[in-house]
Design an enzyme around this catalytic site. Structure first.
Site, PDB file in Angstrom:
ATOM      1  N   GLU A  26      -1.093   1.992 -11.123  1.00 23.07           N
ATOM      2  CA  GLU A  26      -0.519   3.051 -10.457  1.00 23.07           C
ATOM      3  C   GLU A  26      -0.323   4.210 -10.866  1.00 23.07           C
ATOM      4  O   GLU A  26       0.019   4.585 -12.209  1.00 23.07           O
ATOM      5  CB  GLU A  26       0.338   2.652  -9.532  1.00 23.07           C
ATOM      6  CG  GLU A  26       1.640   2.349 -10.515  1.00 23.07           C
ATOM      7  CD  GLU A  26       3.021   2.349  -9.164  1.00 23.07           C
ATOM      8  OE1 GLU A  26       3.304   3.501  -8.743  1.00 23.07           O
ATOM      9  OE2 GLU A  26       3.633   1.423  -9.314  1.00 23.07           O
ATOM     10  N   LYS A  88       3.360  12.194  -3.699  1.00 27.28           N
ATOM     11  CA  LYS A  88       3.470  10.799  -3.945  1.00 27.28           C
ATOM     12  C   LYS A  88       2.746  10.331  -2.658  1.00 27.28           C
ATOM     13  O   LYS A  88       3.187  10.556  -1.481  1.00 27.28           O
ATOM     14  CB  LYS A  88       5.092  10.254  -3.801  1.00 27.28           C
ATOM     15  CG  LYS A  88       5.492   8.965  -3.437  1.00 27.28           C
ATOM     16  CD  LYS A  88       6.965   8.632  -3.619  1.00 27.28           C
ATOM     17  CE  LYS A  88       6.919   7.310  -2.938  1.00 27.28           C
ATOM     18  NZ  LYS A  88       8.403   6.989  -2.846  1.00 27.28           N
ATOM     19  N   ASP A 144       4.729  -0.595   0.842  1.00 28.39           N
ATOM     20  CA  ASP A 144       4.063  -1.763  -0.055  1.00 28.39           C
ATOM     21  C   ASP A 144       4.145  -3.240   0.448  1.00 28.39           C
ATOM     22  O   ASP A 144       3.197  -3.920   0.080  1.00 28.39           O
ATOM     23  CB  ASP A 144       4.977  -1.814  -1.460  1.00 28.39           C
ATOM     24  CG  ASP A 144       4.988  -0.636  -2.188  1.00 28.39           C
ATOM     25  OD1 ASP A 144       4.270   0.562  -1.913  1.00 28.39           O
ATOM     26  OD2 ASP A 144       5.568  -0.331  -3.307  1.00 28.39           O
ATOM     27  N   LYS A 161      13.764  -3.687  -8.078  1.00 26.78           N
ATOM     28  CA  LYS A 161      15.319  -3.402  -8.682  1.00 26.78           C
ATOM     29  C   LYS A 161      16.388  -3.539  -7.323  1.00 26.78           C
ATOM     30  O   LYS A 161      15.890  -3.506  -6.088  1.00 26.78           O
ATOM     31  CB  LYS A 161      15.107  -1.814  -8.802  1.00 26.78           C
ATOM     32  CG  LYS A 161      14.468  -1.495  -9.979  1.00 26.78           C
ATOM     33  CD  LYS A 161      14.673   0.093 -10.298  1.00 26.78           C
ATOM     34  CE  LYS A 161      13.887   0.459 -11.525  1.00 26.78           C
ATOM     35  NZ  LYS A 161      12.626   0.854 -11.176  1.00 26.78           N
TER      36      LYS A 161
HETATM   37  N1  PSU Z   1      10.241   1.001  -7.989  1.00 24.41           N
HETATM   38  C1  PSU Z   1      10.292   1.010  -9.092  1.00 24.41           C
HETATM   39  N2  PSU Z   1       9.375   1.911  -9.907  1.00 24.41           N
HETATM   40  C2  PSU Z   1       8.612   2.635  -9.361  1.00 24.41           C
HETATM   41  C3  PSU Z   1       8.649   2.655  -7.725  1.00 24.41           C
HETATM   42  C4  PSU Z   1       9.238   1.807  -7.207  1.00 24.41           C
HETATM   43  O1  PSU Z   1      11.019   0.351  -9.835  1.00 24.41           O
HETATM   44  O2  PSU Z   1       7.818   3.516  -9.867  1.00 24.41           O
HETATM   45  C5  PSU Z   1       7.184   3.315  -7.154  1.00 24.41           C
HETATM   46  C6  PSU Z   1       6.072   2.753  -7.073  1.00 24.41           C
HETATM   47  O3  PSU Z   1       5.103   3.479  -6.822  1.00 24.41           O
HETATM   48  C7  PSU Z   1       6.289   2.134  -5.500  1.00 24.41           C
HETATM   49  C8  PSU Z   1       6.810   3.152  -4.823  1.00 24.41           C
HETATM   50  O4  PSU Z   1       4.931   1.784  -4.781  1.00 24.41           O
HETATM   51  O5  PSU Z   1       7.898   3.680  -5.786  1.00 24.41           O
HETATM   52  C9  PSU Z   1       7.794   2.642  -3.502  1.00 24.41           C
HETATM   53  O6  PSU Z   1       8.278   4.236  -2.898  1.00 24.41           O
HETATM   54  P1  PSU Z   1       8.702   3.689  -1.514  1.00 24.41           P
HETATM   55  O7  PSU Z   1       9.983   2.962  -1.608  1.00 24.41           O
HETATM   56  O8  PSU Z   1       8.973   4.934  -0.835  1.00 24.41           O
HETATM   57  O9  PSU Z   1       7.880   2.915  -0.577  1.00 24.41           O
END
Ligand code: PSU
Ligand code: MN
Length: 309
Positions: A26, A88, A144, A161
């Site tokens: 990614e 993003k 996701d 995390k």
């Molecule tokens: N969590 C991590 N590192 C990351 C991301 C999430 O520990 O880099 C990034 C990934 O690209 C993931 C995105 O798909 O954040 C999720 O964002 P959101 O929570 O806004 O869906």
């Protein structure tokens, strides 16, 4: 059928045609997940690790409105330098980015989508998005999880995390029918540490077993992907107390400052990194390397299964 908006890099396309292993990567992790220049260095090193383990890397992004499976060094450098200046890009962003010829860094969601369009089955990253703490009221649940429910790609990560509610994330994945596999562990790893206190659905111990499970999912005609959680190597894991305190502080600050929507995850990631100094970044880089190696080996095992059939 070739997709009208998709550009598969020549090296990637040749490997796919020959039935050789390819691993998708990614780009939000480059633009929004790590600071420059470590982000570019890491992205290039990850590609190298995938090659060393016998697969072809395909870093994914949207460049000038084109969906790219496989980037040049210059494109990776551009995404890393521009950082949060690049959109993003999640599923909802693609129509306008494509129509306007814009750039986007792909999250787990859009990387899975573009990998599937290109015919790539294995994808390595650091951490996935999930159900945020407090989602009962904010409804902040990462796209996701929906993508894992509908797109046939294996995502190899280091767990999630604890900026997220890990228990609710697992419940959501169960509802959506997404298998959650522990690689060599029956406990969900928590990104910076190898333990979360939550169990996974199954423990599998070799790339061959991962490939067999993914192959069976396809042979059964099931939709959706598979989540493989690969614990951070012990020597790079962080002290759980240190990381828990940093996450609690970052969460409190995001609440105070009213951070919302797609800014939430990048805000929390950046603050955790600042609060822990360079330590969390060093762990983050190492766990991505570890996932890249497993992904390359699993993609190779999947190609072997395909040849036997
Ligand atoms: N969590 C991590 N590192 C990351 C991301 C999430 O520990 O880099 C990034 C990934 O690209 C993931 C995105 O798909 O954040 C999720 O964002 P959101 O929570 O806004 O869906
Ligand atoms: Mn969100």
């Amino acid at each position: 059928m070739k997709h009208p908006y998709l550009d598969v890099a020549p090296e990637v396309s040749r490997a796919l045609e020959d039935g050789r292993p390819v691993v998708a990567l990614e780009s939000t992790i480059i633009s929004h997940g790590m600071p420059y220049p470590q982000n570019v260095e890491t992205a290039l090193a990850v590609e190298e690790i995938i090659r060393r383990n016998g697969a072809v890397p395909a870093t994914v992004a949207v460049i000038g409105g084109r969906l790219k499976a496989g980037l040049t060094k210059e494109e990776i450098d551009y995404l890393g330098r521009t950082g949060a200046g690049v959109t993003k890009a999640s599923r909802r962003d693609l129509p306008v980015l494509v129509a306007k010829g814009m750039d986007g860094a792909t999250t787990v969601t859009t990387t899975m989508m573009i990998a599937a369009m290109a015919g790539i089955r294995v994808f390595a990253t650091g951490g996935i998005g999930g159900v945020h703490r407090g989602a009962e009221t904010t409804m902040d649940i990462s796209a996701d999880l929906e993508e894992l429910a509908q797109t046939p790609v294996m995502v190899i990560c280091a767990g999630a995390k604890s900026i997220l509610d890990l228990g609710l994330t697992l419940e959501y994945l169960e509802t959506k029918g997404v298998p959650v596999i522990g690689y060599g562990t029956s406990e969900l790893p928590a990104f910076y540490t190898d333990r979360s206190g939550f169990g996974v659905d199954y423990r599998l111990d070799t790339p061959e077993e991962l490939a067999q499970a993914f192959h069976a999912q396809r042979a059964l005609g099931l939709k959706g992907g598979m989540l493989v959680t690969n614990p951070i190597p012990a020597e790079y894991a962080m002290d759980p107390d240190v990381i828990d305190r940093a996450i609690a502080q970052a969460l409190a600050e995001s609440k105070e400052q009213g951070v919302r929507g797609k800014a939430t995850t990048p805000f929390l990631l950046a603050r955790v990194k600042e609060i822990t100094g360079g330590d969390s970044l060093a762990s983050n880089i190492q766990l991505v390397y570890n996932n890249a190696e497993l992904a390359a080996k699993t993609a190779a095992a999947l190609c072997r299964i395909q040849k036997e059939k």
